[in-house]
Design a protein around this motif. Structure first.
Motif, short mmCIF file in Angstrom:
data_model
loop_
_atom_site.label_atom_id
_atom_site.label_comp_id
_atom_site.label_asym_id
_atom_site.label_seq_id
_atom_site.Cartn_x
_atom_site.Cartn_y
_atom_site.Cartn_z
N VAL A 186 0.96 -1.26 -0.03
CA VAL A 186 0.04 0.06 -0.06
C VAL A 186 0.89 1.31 0.05
CG1 VAL A 186 -1.79 1.17 1.28
CG2 VAL A 186 -1.99 -1.05 1.05
N LEU A 187 0.60 2.20 -1.11
CA LEU A 187 1.55 3.56 -0.83
C LEU A 187 1.01 4.32 0.06
CD1 LEU A 187 1.37 3.00 -5.05
CD2 LEU A 187 3.45 2.48 -3.75
N GLY A 188 2.18 4.84 0.79
CA GLY A 188 1.64 5.73 1.63
C GLY A 188 0.72 5.51 2.52
N GLU A 189 0.33 6.59 3.51
CA GLU A 189 -0.75 6.60 4.37
C GLU A 189 -2.02 7.22 3.82
OE1 GLU A 189 -0.50 5.96 7.90
OE2 GLU A 189 1.17 4.59 7.01
N PRO A 190 -3.03 6.76 4.34
CA PRO A 190 -4.39 7.32 4.16
C PRO A 190 -4.48 8.76 4.01
CG PRO A 190 -4.69 5.43 5.51
CD PRO A 190 -3.34 5.77 5.54
N ARG A 191 -4.95 9.34 2.77
CA ARG A 191 -4.89 10.84 2.96
C ARG A 191 -6.37 11.27 2.30
NH1 ARG A 191 -0.91 11.15 -1.92
NH2 ARG A 191 -0.81 8.97 -2.34
N ILE A 192 -6.42 12.54 2.18
CA ILE A 192 -7.81 12.97 1.75
C ILE A 192 -7.84 13.37 0.23
CG2 ILE A 192 -9.32 15.07 1.59
CD1 ILE A 192 -9.71 13.41 4.36
N GLY A 193 -8.50 12.48 -0.44
CA GLY A 193 -8.79 12.62 -1.96
C GLY A 193 -9.61 13.67 -2.37
N ALA A 194 -9.87 13.57 -3.58
CA ALA A 194 -10.86 14.64 -4.55
C ALA A 194 -11.99 14.78 -4.08
CB ALA A 194 -10.59 14.43 -6.03
N HIS A 195 -12.45 13.59 -3.54
CA HIS A 195 -13.99 13.56 -3.16
C HIS A 195 -13.89 13.86 -1.56
CE1 HIS A 195 -14.19 11.36 -6.78
NE2 HIS A 195 -15.57 11.76 -6.79
N GLY A 196 -12.94 14.09 -1.05
CA GLY A 196 -13.04 14.64 0.50
C GLY A 196 -12.84 13.68 1.46
N THR A 197 -12.82 12.40 1.11
CA THR A 197 -12.76 11.28 1.89
C THR A 197 -11.18 10.53 1.57
OG1 THR A 197 -13.46 9.63 0.34
CG2 THR A 197 -15.04 10.71 1.47
N LEU A 198 -11.12 9.75 2.60
CA LEU A 198 -9.65 9.01 2.74
C LEU A 198 -9.37 8.15 1.67
CD1 LEU A 198 -9.46 8.45 6.47
CD2 LEU A 198 -7.82 10.12 5.29
N ILE A 199 -8.15 8.17 1.09
CA ILE A 199 -7.92 7.31 0.03
C ILE A 199 -6.65 6.69 0.10
CG2 ILE A 199 -9.00 8.80 -1.70
CD1 ILE A 199 -6.38 9.88 -2.70
N ILE A 200 -6.35 5.48 -0.44
CA ILE A 200 -5.05 4.85 -0.55
C ILE A 200 -4.76 4.32 -1.90
CG2 ILE A 200 -4.88 4.24 2.03
CD1 ILE A 200 -5.84 1.34 1.15
N PHE A 201 -3.57 4.01 -2.23
CA PHE A 201 -3.34 3.21 -3.67
C PHE A 201 -2.60 1.97 -3.33
CE2 PHE A 201 -3.73 7.64 -4.59
CZ PHE A 201 -4.22 7.72 -5.85
N VAL A 202 -3.00 0.97 -4.23
CA VAL A 202 -2.42 -0.53 -4.03
C VAL A 202 -1.37 -0.36 -5.23
CG1 VAL A 202 -2.58 -2.84 -3.87
CG2 VAL A 202 -4.30 -1.30 -3.16
N HIS A 203 -0.07 -0.82 -4.96
CA HIS A 203 1.01 -1.00 -6.06
C HIS A 203 0.50 -1.86 -7.19
CE1 HIS A 203 4.72 -1.16 -7.93
NE2 HIS A 203 5.11 -0.23 -7.30
N PRO A 204 0.86 -1.40 -8.45
CA PRO A 204 0.40 -2.15 -9.51
C PRO A 204 0.97 -3.50 -9.73
CG PRO A 204 1.69 -0.24 -10.39
CD PRO A 204 1.30 0.08 -8.86
N LYS A 205 2.01 -3.74 -8.94
CA LYS A 205 2.74 -4.98 -9.11
C LYS A 205 1.87 -5.95 -8.27
CE LYS A 205 5.87 -4.28 -5.32
NZ LYS A 205 5.44 -4.98 -3.91
N ASP A 206 1.03 -5.55 -7.43
CA ASP A 206 0.02 -6.42 -6.66
C ASP A 206 -1.21 -6.57 -7.41
OD1 ASP A 206 1.94 -7.11 -4.53
OD2 ASP A 206 1.56 -5.14 -3.81
N MET A 207 -1.49 -5.98 -8.43
CA MET A 207 -2.82 -5.91 -8.83
C MET A 207 -2.65 -6.16 -10.43
SD MET A 207 -5.24 -5.53 -6.91
CE MET A 207 -6.49 -5.38 -8.35
N GLY A 208 -1.82 -7.00 -10.76
CA GLY A 208 -1.81 -7.30 -12.27
C GLY A 208 -1.67 -6.07 -13.20
N GLY A 209 -0.78 -5.08 -12.68
CA GLY A 209 -0.16 -4.28 -13.61
C GLY A 209 -1.32 -3.00 -13.23
N LEU A 210 -2.23 -3.01 -12.60
CA LEU A 210 -3.25 -1.96 -12.60
C LEU A 210 -3.01 -0.95 -11.18
CD1 LEU A 210 -5.67 -0.80 -14.24
CD2 LEU A 210 -7.13 -2.23 -12.58
N LEU A 211 -2.83 0.07 -11.32
CA LEU A 211 -2.75 0.89 -10.08
C LEU A 211 -4.18 1.02 -9.49
CD1 LEU A 211 -1.17 2.69 -8.13
CD2 LEU A 211 -1.43 4.65 -9.63
#
Ligand SMILES: C[C@@H](C(=O)O)C(=O)SCCNC(=O)CCNC(=O)[C@H](O)C(C)(C)COP(=O)(O)OP(=O)(O)OC[C@H]1O[C@@H](n2cnc3c(N)ncnc32)[C@H](O)[C@@H]1OP(=O)(O)O
Ligand SMILES: [Co+2]
Length: 139
Positions: free
Chosen positions: A102-127
């Protein structure tokens, strides 16, 4: 855990040019203004669809996380896909427990709620972005 598709993230060297393209070629009529999210390193703008959104992102600042992607894809392209979850910390902990990066800590995204990112290497090349469902969600 995985809920609604919230948006498809599309990287572009120019949001203005992309908006023109969505309007002229695809007849998009509902497009938000663009705004800067300095802490995310992107300019953001949404093309609203009846059932989802296209999130146009353009680099903001020298440390933008999408510089590398645009260097490899100079015209831009599909960058990430975002699913809603009920609780970002539970989602993060479950992913980490299963060995995902998981990339980084949860932070506020464009919709005003918390977001995280999962590295593409764990998701078949999809971020993959996960975001908490907005409380006033109506789509
Ligand atoms: C506003 C907000 C919101 O919705 O609320 C947003 O969406 S902000 C959206 C922008 N923010 C983010 O994307 C934040 C999370 N992203 C990141 O931390 C970064 O972009 C990474 C995903 C770690 C990629 O970093 P970087 O471009 O430096 O790549 P890297 O050189 O480390 O490359 C690692 C491998 O990942 C691949 N790679 C890079 N970007 C990718 C992408 N978008 N989709 C699929 N694969 C990707 C590279 O080609 C490379 O593959 P090979 O190893 O095969 O060569
Ligand atoms: Co996004």
């Amino acid at each position: 855990m995985i809920g609604k598709l919230n948006h498809v993230g599309v990287a572009t060297p120019s949001i203005d040019e992309s908006v023109k393209m969505y309007r002229e070629l695809l007849g998009a009529t509902s497009v938000t203004d663009k705004w800067a999210m300095p802490e995310q390193g992107v300019w953001v703008c949404f093309v609203n669809l009846p059932n989802s959104q296209i999130e146009l992102i353009e680099p903001y600042g020298e440390t933008s996380p999408i510089h590398g992607f645009l260097a490899k894809n100079p015209k831009g392209g599909q960058h990430h896909i975002c699913f809603e979850v009920e609780n970002i910390y539970e989602a993060r902990d479950a992913l980490v427990a299963k060995g995902a990066t998981v990339l980084g800590e949860p932070r506020i995204g464009a919709h005003g709620t918390l977001i995280i990112f999962v590295h593409p290497k764990d998701m078949g090349g999809l971020l993959v972005e996960l975001m908490e469902t907005p409380k006033d969600a109506h789509h």
